[in-house]
Design a protein around this motif. Sequence first.
Motif, PDB file in Angstrom:
ATOM      1  N   ALA A 192      35.487  47.988  45.604  1.00 42.81           N
ATOM      2  CA  ALA A 192      36.816  48.115  45.189  1.00 42.81           C
ATOM      3  C   ALA A 192      37.767  47.437  46.075  1.00 42.81           C
ATOM      4  CB  ALA A 192      36.860  49.993  44.748  1.00 42.81           C
ATOM      5  N   VAL A 193      38.486  47.487  47.692  1.00 44.99           N
ATOM      6  CA  VAL A 193      39.254  47.023  47.720  1.00 44.99           C
ATOM      7  C   VAL A 193      38.868  45.957  48.782  1.00 44.99           C
ATOM      8  CG1 VAL A 193      38.595  46.864  50.339  1.00 44.99           C
ATOM      9  CG2 VAL A 193      41.086  47.910  49.557  1.00 44.99           C
ATOM     10  N   GLY A 194      37.824  44.920  48.520  1.00 49.22           N
ATOM     11  CA  GLY A 194      38.035  43.454  48.009  1.00 49.22           C
ATOM     12  C   GLY A 194      37.705  43.059  47.317  1.00 49.22           C
ATOM     13  N   LEU A 195      37.873  43.476  46.163  1.00 50.47           N
ATOM     14  CA  LEU A 195      38.166  43.397  44.851  1.00 50.47           C
ATOM     15  C   LEU A 195      39.923  43.421  44.625  1.00 50.47           C
ATOM     16  CD1 LEU A 195      38.388  41.844  41.485  1.00 50.47           C
ATOM     17  CD2 LEU A 195      38.204  44.379  41.288  1.00 50.47           C
ATOM     18  N   THR A 196      40.059  44.483  45.098  1.00 49.96           N
ATOM     19  CA  THR A 196      41.953  44.107  45.855  1.00 49.96           C
ATOM     20  C   THR A 196      42.540  43.312  46.302  1.00 49.96           C
ATOM     21  OG1 THR A 196      41.763  46.594  45.601  1.00 49.96           O
ATOM     22  CG2 THR A 196      43.971  45.624  46.647  1.00 49.96           C
ATOM     23  N   HIS A 197      41.827  43.285  47.481  1.00 50.89           N
ATOM     24  CA  HIS A 197      42.327  41.691  47.833  1.00 50.89           C
ATOM     25  C   HIS A 197      41.596  40.504  47.632  1.00 50.89           C
ATOM     26  CE1 HIS A 197      43.641  43.724  52.127  1.00 50.89           C
ATOM     27  NE2 HIS A 197      42.533  44.636  51.572  1.00 50.89           N
ATOM     28  N   ALA A 198      41.186  40.367  46.708  1.00 52.62           N
ATOM     29  CA  ALA A 198      40.665  38.840  46.570  1.00 52.62           C
ATOM     30  C   ALA A 198      41.725  39.196  45.221  1.00 52.62           C
ATOM     31  CB  ALA A 198      39.114  39.325  45.336  1.00 52.62           C
ATOM     32  N   ALA A 199      42.239  39.951  44.241  1.00 51.99           N
ATOM     33  CA  ALA A 199      43.089  40.117  43.247  1.00 51.99           C
ATOM     34  C   ALA A 199      44.578  39.383  44.356  1.00 51.99           C
ATOM     35  CB  ALA A 199      43.327  40.663  42.918  1.00 51.99           C
ATOM     36  N   ARG A 200      45.245  39.462  45.159  1.00 53.37           N
ATOM     37  CA  ARG A 200      46.267  39.400  45.708  1.00 53.37           C
ATOM     38  C   ARG A 200      45.771  38.391  46.438  1.00 53.37           C
ATOM     39  NH1 ARG A 200      46.769  45.189  49.872  1.00 53.37           N
ATOM     40  NH2 ARG A 200      46.700  46.909  47.816  1.00 53.37           N
ATOM     41  N   GLY A 201      45.078  37.655  46.308  1.00 50.78           N
ATOM     42  CA  GLY A 201      45.197  36.263  47.064  1.00 50.78           C
ATOM     43  C   GLY A 201      44.761  36.301  48.536  1.00 50.78           C
ATOM     44  N   ASN A 202      44.087  36.941  49.278  1.00 54.04           N
ATOM     45  CA  ASN A 202      43.640  37.109  50.551  1.00 54.04           C
ATOM     46  C   ASN A 202      42.128  36.973  50.356  1.00 54.04           C
ATOM     47  OD1 ASN A 202      42.518  37.916  52.958  1.00 54.04           O
ATOM     48  ND2 ASN A 202      43.468  39.714  53.069  1.00 54.04           N
ATOM     49  N   LEU A 203      42.268  35.460  50.621  1.00 54.41           N
ATOM     50  CA  LEU A 203      41.227  34.451  50.629  1.00 54.41           C
ATOM     51  C   LEU A 203      40.269  34.317  51.285  1.00 54.41           C
ATOM     52  CD1 LEU A 203      43.036  31.475  48.945  1.00 54.41           C
ATOM     53  CD2 LEU A 203      42.299  33.339  47.223  1.00 54.41           C
ATOM     54  N   ALA A 204      40.129  35.027  52.722  1.00 54.04           N
ATOM     55  CA  ALA A 204      39.449  35.455  53.570  1.00 54.04           C
ATOM     56  C   ALA A 204      39.639  36.872  53.300  1.00 54.04           C
ATOM     57  CB  ALA A 204      40.182  34.481  55.369  1.00 54.04           C
ATOM     58  N   GLY A 205      39.967  37.868  53.836  1.00 55.10           N
ATOM     59  CA  GLY A 205      39.393  39.378  53.662  1.00 55.10           C
ATOM     60  C   GLY A 205      38.650  40.227  52.539  1.00 55.10           C
ATOM     61  N   GLY A 206      38.909  39.431  51.447  1.00 56.69           N
ATOM     62  CA  GLY A 206      38.578  39.441  50.049  1.00 56.69           C
ATOM     63  C   GLY A 206      37.080  39.623  50.131  1.00 56.69           C
ATOM     64  N   PRO A 207      36.713  38.164  50.449  1.00 56.16           N
ATOM     65  CA  PRO A 207      35.261  38.035  49.809  1.00 56.16           C
ATOM     66  C   PRO A 207      34.331  38.975  51.092  1.00 56.16           C
ATOM     67  CG  PRO A 207      36.087  35.135  49.938  1.00 56.16           C
ATOM     68  CD  PRO A 207      37.876  37.098  50.435  1.00 56.16           C
ATOM     69  N   ARG A 208      35.511  39.017  52.584  1.00 53.99           N
ATOM     70  CA  ARG A 208      34.262  39.762  54.145  1.00 53.99           C
ATOM     71  C   ARG A 208      34.086  41.457  52.875  1.00 53.99           C
ATOM     72  NH1 ARG A 208      37.835  37.939  57.795  1.00 53.99           N
ATOM     73  NH2 ARG A 208      39.093  38.733  57.145  1.00 53.99           N
ATOM     74  N   LEU A 209      35.758  41.738  52.467  1.00 56.02           N
ATOM     75  CA  LEU A 209      35.031  43.284  52.600  1.00 56.02           C
ATOM     76  C   LEU A 209      34.280  42.800  50.996  1.00 56.02           C
ATOM     77  CD1 LEU A 209      38.143  44.212  53.033  1.00 56.02           C
ATOM     78  CD2 LEU A 209      36.525  45.379  53.325  1.00 56.02           C
ATOM     79  N   LEU A 210      34.400  42.141  50.201  1.00 50.25           N
ATOM     80  CA  LEU A 210      33.821  42.250  49.208  1.00 50.25           C
ATOM     81  C   LEU A 210      31.402  41.851  49.787  1.00 50.25           C
ATOM     82  CD1 LEU A 210      35.266  39.951  46.931  1.00 50.25           C
ATOM     83  CD2 LEU A 210      34.582  41.953  46.432  1.00 50.25           C
ATOM     84  N   ARG A 211      31.224  41.348  50.628  1.00 50.74           N
ATOM     85  CA  ARG A 211      30.619  40.514  51.140  1.00 50.74           C
ATOM     86  C   ARG A 211      29.868  41.902  51.829  1.00 50.74           C
ATOM     87  NH1 ARG A 211      31.957  35.347  51.738  1.00 50.74           N
ATOM     88  NH2 ARG A 211      30.697  34.585  50.264  1.00 50.74           N
ATOM     89  N   ARG A 212      30.568  42.721  52.913  1.00 51.89           N
ATOM     90  CA  ARG A 212      30.531  43.695  53.367  1.00 51.89           C
ATOM     91  C   ARG A 212      30.693  45.397  52.576  1.00 51.89           C
ATOM     92  NH1 ARG A 212      34.966  45.662  57.128  1.00 51.89           N
ATOM     93  NH2 ARG A 212      34.631  43.883  57.639  1.00 51.89           N
ATOM     94  N   GLY A 213      30.602  45.508  51.516  1.00 54.97           N
ATOM     95  CA  GLY A 213      30.416  46.760  50.598  1.00 54.97           C
ATOM     96  C   GLY A 213      29.176  46.053  50.269  1.00 54.97           C
TER      97      GLY A 213
END
Length: 168
Positions: free
Chosen positions: A95-116
């Motif tokens: 969920a927080v990975g999607l949050t970051h991807a939606a906020r435009g965090n193009l490095a952190g979003g994918p990293r958190l999505l993969r970690r989750g």
Amino acid sequence: MRREQGQEPERDRDAEGRARNARPRDGLGRPLPYGAGGVERQPEGVVRTPERTVTEAQALLDAGKPFHAHEVFEDAWKSGPEAERALWRGLAQLAVGLTHAARGNLAGGPRLLRRGAGAVEDWAAGERRPRPYGMDLAGLAGWARELAASVERTGEAVDAREHAPRLR
């Protein structure tokens, strides 16, 4: 107002006196200026059944509020049985990975999505439960990896509502 050296700045506090930022937040959890309209925050520390956790989190994801869904998963992670904490933590990371991807965090979003994705797969393998509470963990891991790759490929933020996963 000028502070004296060593003096702590005034902080927002909740009813119990704990430090708590009282600024309103938008649907993605970003702080807004004091006095601005925001979305209602999720109460913290709520103990829910696992079924209710999944239902509430899905409603928040469907509404484009993955930050708030993350808080629901975090409550389950902190209050649930020890054997399920890694599951709920992994779902919170999605969920927080999607949050970051939606906020435009193009490095952190994918990293958190993969970690989750890795966390929920690891939990399912260790517990031999691929569909706890009716959730499709393999499907969620696939969704997360696909979204991570898409964000990296396009270099663009995503619409959280449009890209919300289906938990069940």
